[in-house]
Design a protein around this motif. Structure first.
Motif, PDB file in Angstrom:
ATOM      1  N   UNK A 198       0.823  -1.206   0.000  1.00 55.63           N
ATOM      2  CA  UNK A 198       0.000   0.000   0.000  1.00 55.63           C
ATOM      3  C   UNK A 198       0.863   1.265   0.000  1.00 55.63           C
ATOM      4  N   UNK A 199       0.630   2.167  -0.957  1.00 56.43           N
ATOM      5  CA  UNK A 199       1.368   3.436  -0.971  1.00 56.43           C
ATOM      6  C   UNK A 199       0.959   4.332   0.193  1.00 56.43           C
ATOM      7  N   UNK A 200       1.868   5.206   0.580  1.00 50.12           N
ATOM      8  CA  UNK A 200       1.593   6.246   1.573  1.00 50.12           C
ATOM      9  C   UNK A 200       1.354   7.551   0.817  1.00 50.12           C
ATOM     10  N   UNK A 201       0.243   8.213   1.132  1.00 52.71           N
ATOM     11  CA  UNK A 201      -0.082   9.517   0.557  1.00 52.71           C
ATOM     12  C   UNK A 201      -0.150  10.535   1.685  1.00 52.71           C
ATOM     13  N   UNK A 202       0.476  11.693   1.482  1.00 52.56           N
ATOM     14  CA  UNK A 202       0.452  12.747   2.502  1.00 52.56           C
ATOM     15  C   UNK A 202       0.166  14.091   1.857  1.00 52.56           C
ATOM     16  N   UNK A 203      -0.521  14.943   2.607  1.00 58.60           N
ATOM     17  CA  UNK A 203      -0.798  16.314   2.197  1.00 58.60           C
ATOM     18  C   UNK A 203      -0.005  17.248   3.098  1.00 58.60           C
ATOM     19  N   UNK A 204       0.746  18.175   2.509  1.00 57.16           N
ATOM     20  CA  UNK A 204       1.662  18.989   3.306  1.00 57.16           C
ATOM     21  C   UNK A 204       1.372  20.475   3.118  1.00 57.16           C
ATOM     22  N   UNK A 205       1.498  21.201   4.210  1.00 54.02           N
ATOM     23  CA  UNK A 205       1.487  22.663   4.181  1.00 54.02           C
ATOM     24  C   UNK A 205       2.486  23.155   5.212  1.00 54.02           C
ATOM     25  N   UNK A 206       3.578  23.727   4.721  1.00 55.06           N
ATOM     26  CA  UNK A 206       4.621  24.266   5.589  1.00 55.06           C
ATOM     27  C   UNK A 206       4.338  25.747   5.834  1.00 55.06           C
ATOM     28  N   UNK A 207       4.528  26.177   7.065  1.00 54.50           N
ATOM     29  CA  UNK A 207       4.305  27.578   7.422  1.00 54.50           C
ATOM     30  C   UNK A 207       5.181  28.480   6.558  1.00 54.50           C
ATOM     31  N   UNK A 242       5.389   2.810  -2.366  1.00 54.87           N
ATOM     32  CA  UNK A 242       5.557   4.186  -2.818  1.00 54.87           C
ATOM     33  C   UNK A 242       5.130   5.175  -1.744  1.00 54.87           C
ATOM     34  N   UNK A 243       5.742   6.360  -1.780  1.00 58.42           N
ATOM     35  CA  UNK A 243       5.340   7.491  -0.949  1.00 58.42           C
ATOM     36  C   UNK A 243       5.091   8.675  -1.878  1.00 58.42           C
ATOM     37  N   UNK A 244       3.963   9.356  -1.696  1.00 57.04           N
ATOM     38  CA  UNK A 244       3.626  10.546  -2.479  1.00 57.04           C
ATOM     39  C   UNK A 244       3.240  11.648  -1.504  1.00 57.04           C
ATOM     40  N   UNK A 245       3.962  12.761  -1.545  1.00 56.39           N
ATOM     41  CA  UNK A 245       3.733  13.856  -0.603  1.00 56.39           C
ATOM     42  C   UNK A 245       3.552  15.142  -1.405  1.00 56.39           C
ATOM     43  N   UNK A 246       2.300  15.595  -1.528  1.00 57.15           N
ATOM     44  CA  UNK A 246       2.013  16.771  -2.335  1.00 57.15           C
ATOM     45  C   UNK A 246       1.502  17.923  -1.517  1.00 57.15           C
ATOM     46  N   UNK A 247       1.845  19.140  -1.940  1.00 57.94           N
ATOM     47  CA  UNK A 247       1.282  20.290  -1.259  1.00 57.94           C
ATOM     48  C   UNK A 247       2.106  21.544  -1.391  1.00 57.94           C
ATOM     49  N   UNK A 248       1.842  22.460  -0.475  1.00 60.11           N
ATOM     50  CA  UNK A 248       2.473  23.775  -0.444  1.00 60.11           C
ATOM     51  C   UNK A 248       3.621  23.730   0.563  1.00 60.11           C
ATOM     52  N   UNK A 290       5.658  33.754 -10.098  1.00 59.80           N
ATOM     53  CA  UNK A 290       7.111  33.927 -10.051  1.00 59.80           C
ATOM     54  C   UNK A 290       7.819  32.851  -9.234  1.00 59.80           C
ATOM     55  N   UNK A 291       7.129  32.241  -8.260  1.00 62.65           N
ATOM     56  CA  UNK A 291       7.782  31.346  -7.304  1.00 62.65           C
ATOM     57  C   UNK A 291       7.257  29.925  -7.437  1.00 62.65           C
ATOM     58  N   UNK A 292       8.171  28.970  -7.407  1.00 57.41           N
ATOM     59  CA  UNK A 292       7.811  27.554  -7.463  1.00 57.41           C
ATOM     60  C   UNK A 292       7.814  27.008  -6.048  1.00 57.41           C
ATOM     61  N   UNK A 293       6.655  27.123  -5.362  1.00 60.18           N
ATOM     62  CA  UNK A 293       6.603  26.720  -3.952  1.00 60.18           C
ATOM     63  C   UNK A 293       5.694  25.521  -3.704  1.00 60.18           C
ATOM     64  N   UNK A 294       5.014  25.046  -4.741  1.00 60.53           N
ATOM     65  CA  UNK A 294       4.161  23.862  -4.620  1.00 60.53           C
ATOM     66  C   UNK A 294       4.852  22.694  -5.318  1.00 60.53           C
ATOM     67  N   UNK A 295       4.878  21.548  -4.655  1.00 63.94           N
ATOM     68  CA  UNK A 295       5.650  20.408  -5.164  1.00 63.94           C
ATOM     69  C   UNK A 295       4.935  19.098  -4.842  1.00 63.94           C
ATOM     70  N   UNK A 296       5.287  18.076  -5.604  1.00 68.15           N
ATOM     71  CA  UNK A 296       4.925  16.707  -5.246  1.00 68.15           C
ATOM     72  C   UNK A 296       6.218  15.909  -5.174  1.00 68.15           C
TER      73      UNK A 296
END
Length: 328
Positions: A198-207, A242-248, A290-296
């Motif tokens: 089973x893959x791990x999926x995470x949603x991220x938001x860093x301050x 697999x691990x998938x971590x997407x977000x800001x 202008x900024x690339x701050x969202x990633x997977x």
């Protein structure tokens, strides 16, 4: 203006431009510890243009040494940008795999247009990671029918920027993970047909390191330290899966702390594919992002596509990505 004064002024302008460009290259190489370093680092994608201006001015003033220095700075600035955005090294997947499509989006205090967002997800995604998920946004998405296509979810809504969550076409199990200052990063395990582990999926938001007009760099650094710890934890939980971590992440690839996340097999999907320069923020202004701050970020999975798309109501462009997850 005399020729001597003119040459002196041009020389001073060239020196100022080249010192700024060189400082940005240096700031990119070391961990961010203050706001000036942050500003220099996030400006790195545009440093080659500043150095080029310095080269033109130095050449006009006939300053050979300065011109040579400018060429060196331009080469250094281009090397780090081109290698990240255009020279991807995607692994060859020789075994059986299952494609998982990911929609990752910052909802801007939950203000993203629900009809557009739900339709976008229905047509392009198997799983969704959302940042700045408010209770009102959950209600609007539910009323728009998101649960019909994505019946499984793990949602932690909160006012303004505090909420995060995930929706899935696949059954999921919420994981219990440690909490860290400056970051929200809940995770689930997905039951994907045809995938043994089973893959791990995470949603991220860093301050953000700059929240409003406040210097919140310490909170951002705490958040990135928390992200490092959680990614290591996810790798241990997933094992060969697999691990998938997407977000800001509120971090560009030019910030050293973000690149330090890419250890233990983790890759940024854009960097892995060489998908090109595609900034995501801000997307609601008269000028382009202008900024690339969202990633997977992924581990034990190969990105096969990624693109950005504007979401009405949000100030971030969303990411649509597809990953080849090993079946075995």
């Amino acid at each position: 203006m005399s020729k001597k004064v003119r040459v002196g002024l041009l020389t001073a302008l060239a020196i100022a431009a080249l010192l700024f460009a060189a400082a940005a290259v240096v700031a990119r190489a070391r961990p961010i510890s203050n706001i000036p370093d942050l500003v220099l680092a996030v400006g790195s994608p545009y440093v080659a243009l500043v150095a080029l201006a310095g080269l033109i001015v130095a050449s006009t003033a006939k300053r050979t040494t300065l011109s040579v220095f400018a060429v060196v700075v331009i080469a250094a600035a281009l090397a780090v940008q081109v290698s990240w955005y255009y020279l991807g090294q995607r692994p060859t997947n020789e075994g059986q795999h299952v494609d998982i499509r990911v929609l990752s989006s910052n909802l801007r205090y939950g203000q993203a247009d629900p009809s557009f967002f739900v339709k976008l997800a229905e047509q392009n995604a198997d799983v969704i990671t959302a940042a700045e998920l408010t209770p009102e946004a959950v209600q609007r998405f539910t009323q728009t029918g998101i649960d019909k296509t994505f019946p499984y979810s793990s949602l932690i809504p909160a006012p303004r920027a505090g909420g995060v969550g995930m929706w899935s076409r696949y059954p999921l199990t919420t994981l219990s993970v440690a909490r860290h200052r400056g970051i929200s990063i809940p995770a689930v395990r997905l039951e994907v047909p045809g995938v043994a582990t089973e893959p791990v999926l995470a949603s991220v938001h860093v301050y953000s390191p700059v929240a409003g007009e406040n210097n919140t760099d310490p909170e951002w650094r705490n958040g990135m330290a928390g992200a490092t710890a959680q990614l290591a934890n996810f790798a241990q939980i997933a094992g060969p899966g697999a691990v998938i971590v997407g977000g800001d992440y509120n971090s560009t690839p030019d910030m050293r702390q973000f690149r330090d996340l890419l250890t233990d097999g983790y890759r940024d999907a854009v960097e892995q594919l060489g998908a090109g320069f595609a900034p995501t923020f801000p997307s609601n202004s008269w000028y382009p992002p202008l900024l690339t701050i969202d990633h997977v970020l992924t581990r034990n999975a190969a990105a096969s596509s990624i693109r950005t798309i504007e979401v009405p109501g949000s100030d971030h462009r969303a990411l649509l990505a597809t990953f080849e997850v090993p079946a075995g």
